[in-house]
Scaffold this active site. Sequence first.
Site, PDB file in Angstrom:
ATOM      1  N   ASP A 192      -1.778  -7.665  14.056  1.00  0.00           N
ATOM      2  CA  ASP A 192      -2.051  -8.339  15.182  1.00  0.00           C
ATOM      3  C   ASP A 192      -2.437 -10.183  14.645  1.00  0.00           C
ATOM      4  O   ASP A 192      -2.227 -11.042  14.281  1.00  0.00           O
ATOM      5  CB  ASP A 192      -3.444  -8.923  15.832  1.00  0.00           C
ATOM      6  CG  ASP A 192      -3.501  -7.400  17.060  1.00  0.00           C
ATOM      7  OD1 ASP A 192      -2.318  -6.950  16.868  1.00  0.00           O
ATOM      8  OD2 ASP A 192      -4.003  -7.045  16.977  1.00  0.00           O
ATOM      9  N   GLU A 199      -9.155  -6.523  -9.089  1.00  0.00           N
ATOM     10  CA  GLU A 199     -10.371  -6.435  -8.839  1.00  0.00           C
ATOM     11  C   GLU A 199     -11.546  -5.234  -9.341  1.00  0.00           C
ATOM     12  O   GLU A 199     -10.185  -4.141  -8.999  1.00  0.00           O
ATOM     13  CB  GLU A 199     -10.646  -6.491  -6.907  1.00  0.00           C
ATOM     14  CG  GLU A 199     -10.577  -7.793  -6.697  1.00  0.00           C
ATOM     15  CD  GLU A 199     -10.990  -8.216  -4.905  1.00  0.00           C
ATOM     16  OE1 GLU A 199     -12.424  -7.063  -5.284  1.00  0.00           O
ATOM     17  OE2 GLU A 199     -11.063  -8.626  -4.370  1.00  0.00           O
ATOM     18  N   ASP A 200     -12.542  -5.004  -8.768  1.00  0.00           N
ATOM     19  CA  ASP A 200     -13.275  -3.750  -9.095  1.00  0.00           C
ATOM     20  C   ASP A 200     -13.364  -3.395 -10.012  1.00  0.00           C
ATOM     21  O   ASP A 200     -13.144  -1.991 -11.116  1.00  0.00           O
ATOM     22  CB  ASP A 200     -13.032  -3.131  -7.948  1.00  0.00           C
ATOM     23  CG  ASP A 200     -13.798  -3.447  -6.414  1.00  0.00           C
ATOM     24  OD1 ASP A 200     -14.452  -4.635  -6.650  1.00  0.00           O
ATOM     25  OD2 ASP A 200     -12.944  -3.293  -5.808  1.00  0.00           O
ATOM     26  N   ASP A 239       0.711  -1.607   0.256  1.00  0.00           N
ATOM     27  CA  ASP A 239       0.168   0.190   0.048  1.00  0.00           C
ATOM     28  C   ASP A 239       0.983   1.361   0.446  1.00  0.00           C
ATOM     29  O   ASP A 239       2.051   1.538   0.270  1.00  0.00           O
ATOM     30  CB  ASP A 239      -0.850  -0.175   1.179  1.00  0.00           C
ATOM     31  CG  ASP A 239      -2.300   1.137   1.098  1.00  0.00           C
ATOM     32  OD1 ASP A 239      -3.248  -0.035   0.812  1.00  0.00           O
ATOM     33  OD2 ASP A 239      -2.137   2.304   0.560  1.00  0.00           O
ATOM     34  N   HIS A 260      -7.774   1.206  -8.724  1.00  0.00           N
ATOM     35  CA  HIS A 260      -8.711   0.924  -9.568  1.00  0.00           C
ATOM     36  C   HIS A 260      -8.605   1.063 -11.023  1.00  0.00           C
ATOM     37  O   HIS A 260     -10.105   1.498 -11.687  1.00  0.00           O
ATOM     38  CB  HIS A 260      -9.862   0.784  -8.781  1.00  0.00           C
ATOM     39  CG  HIS A 260     -10.387  -0.889  -7.766  1.00  0.00           C
ATOM     40  ND1 HIS A 260      -9.746  -1.167  -7.809  1.00  0.00           N
ATOM     41  CD2 HIS A 260     -10.927  -0.540  -6.579  1.00  0.00           C
ATOM     42  CE1 HIS A 260      -9.675  -2.227  -6.729  1.00  0.00           C
ATOM     43  NE2 HIS A 260     -10.557  -1.065  -5.918  1.00  0.00           N
TER      44      HIS A 260
HETATM   45  C1  LIG Z   1      -9.800  -0.253  -2.444  1.00  0.00           C
HETATM   46  S1  LIG Z   1      -8.598   0.162  -1.021  1.00  0.00           S
HETATM   47  C2  LIG Z   1      -7.872  -1.501  -0.504  1.00  0.00           C
HETATM   48  C3  LIG Z   1      -7.570  -1.598   0.976  1.00  0.00           C
HETATM   49  C4  LIG Z   1      -7.498  -2.521   1.141  1.00  0.00           C
HETATM   50  N1  LIG Z   1      -6.202  -3.480   0.331  1.00  0.00           N
HETATM   51  C5  LIG Z   1      -8.076  -3.734   1.244  1.00  0.00           C
HETATM   52  O1  LIG Z   1      -8.308  -4.841   0.733  1.00  0.00           O
HETATM   53  O2  LIG Z   1      -9.163  -3.842   2.036  1.00  0.00           O
HETATM   54  C6  LIG Z   1      -7.170   0.693  -2.378  1.00  0.00           C
HETATM   55  C7  LIG Z   1      -5.976   0.804  -1.664  1.00  0.00           C
HETATM   56  O3  LIG Z   1      -5.386   0.638  -2.809  1.00  0.00           O
HETATM   57  C8  LIG Z   1      -4.319   1.578  -2.505  1.00  0.00           C
HETATM   58  N2  LIG Z   1      -3.174   2.269  -2.928  1.00  0.00           N
HETATM   59  C9  LIG Z   1      -4.070   2.745  -4.576  1.00  0.00           C
HETATM   60  N3  LIG Z   1      -2.781   3.244  -5.332  1.00  0.00           N
HETATM   61  C10 LIG Z   1      -1.469   2.343  -4.573  1.00  0.00           C
HETATM   62  C11 LIG Z   1      -0.710   1.770  -5.360  1.00  0.00           C
HETATM   63  N4  LIG Z   1      -0.033   2.259  -6.808  1.00  0.00           N
HETATM   64  N5  LIG Z   1       0.433   1.421  -5.066  1.00  0.00           N
HETATM   65  C12 LIG Z   1      -0.200   0.869  -3.838  1.00  0.00           C
HETATM   66  N6  LIG Z   1      -1.148   1.247  -2.930  1.00  0.00           N
HETATM   67  C13 LIG Z   1      -2.315   2.033  -3.362  1.00  0.00           C
HETATM   68  C14 LIG Z   1      -4.636   3.001  -1.618  1.00  0.00           C
HETATM   69  O4  LIG Z   1      -4.271   3.551  -0.410  1.00  0.00           O
HETATM   70  C15 LIG Z   1      -5.779   2.161  -0.288  1.00  0.00           C
HETATM   71  O5  LIG Z   1      -5.889   1.297   0.974  1.00  0.00           O
END
Ligand SMILES: C[S@@+](CC[C@H](N)C(=O)[O-])C[C@H]1O[C@@H](n2cnc3c(N)ncnc32)[C@H](O)[C@@H]1O
Length: 147
Positions: A26, A80-81, A15, A55
Amino acid sequence: MWSAFFPTAKVVGLDVNEECKDVCADNPNIEIRIADATRAPQPELFDIILDEGSHLSGHIVQSYKTHWPRLKPGGFYIIEDLACTRDRDYGIAALAVYRLPVTKTRMALRSTLMKLFDDELRALDRGQSECEFCHFYQELCIIRKRA
Ligand SMILES: C[S@@+](CC[C@H](N)C(=O)[O-])C[C@H]1O[C@@H](n2cnc3c(N)ncnc32)[C@H](O)[C@@H]1O
């Protein structure tokens, strides 16, 4: 959730958000790494790679190119999505949140993602793809690498 689904696996989460670092403190089988998934190949090979990032179409393509080589033969790459990639309002909002050093227009363009799928399917037709199959669902794409 992933810890419960795959209790004997090592789960690595990437992330960009530093606040995620301790989210799974944890769960001993989960390791969170702070990195931009679109440009940070990881050292180990994986059985499953799941793109649950911004996405945005361009990010999905960049992430795929970055991580596909780290997928084991017979492994699954899951995006996903997918509905987000055709939602203009989502795209505008996401571009505002994920301020990454890339051309905004290119990032949002769904055609970049469609080209990736098109290239893979054409390679599959020619028997030159590393993919065994690409399965599409309404929100999900599952790609298997040849064993
Ligand atoms: C839809 S949320 C998913 C959060 C978590 N993975 C979950 O499944 O609950 C999208 C996450 O992707 C992260 N994100 C967005 N672009 C990213 C990138 N280029 N590299 C790493 N993380 C990214 C955001 O910070 C956010 O926490």
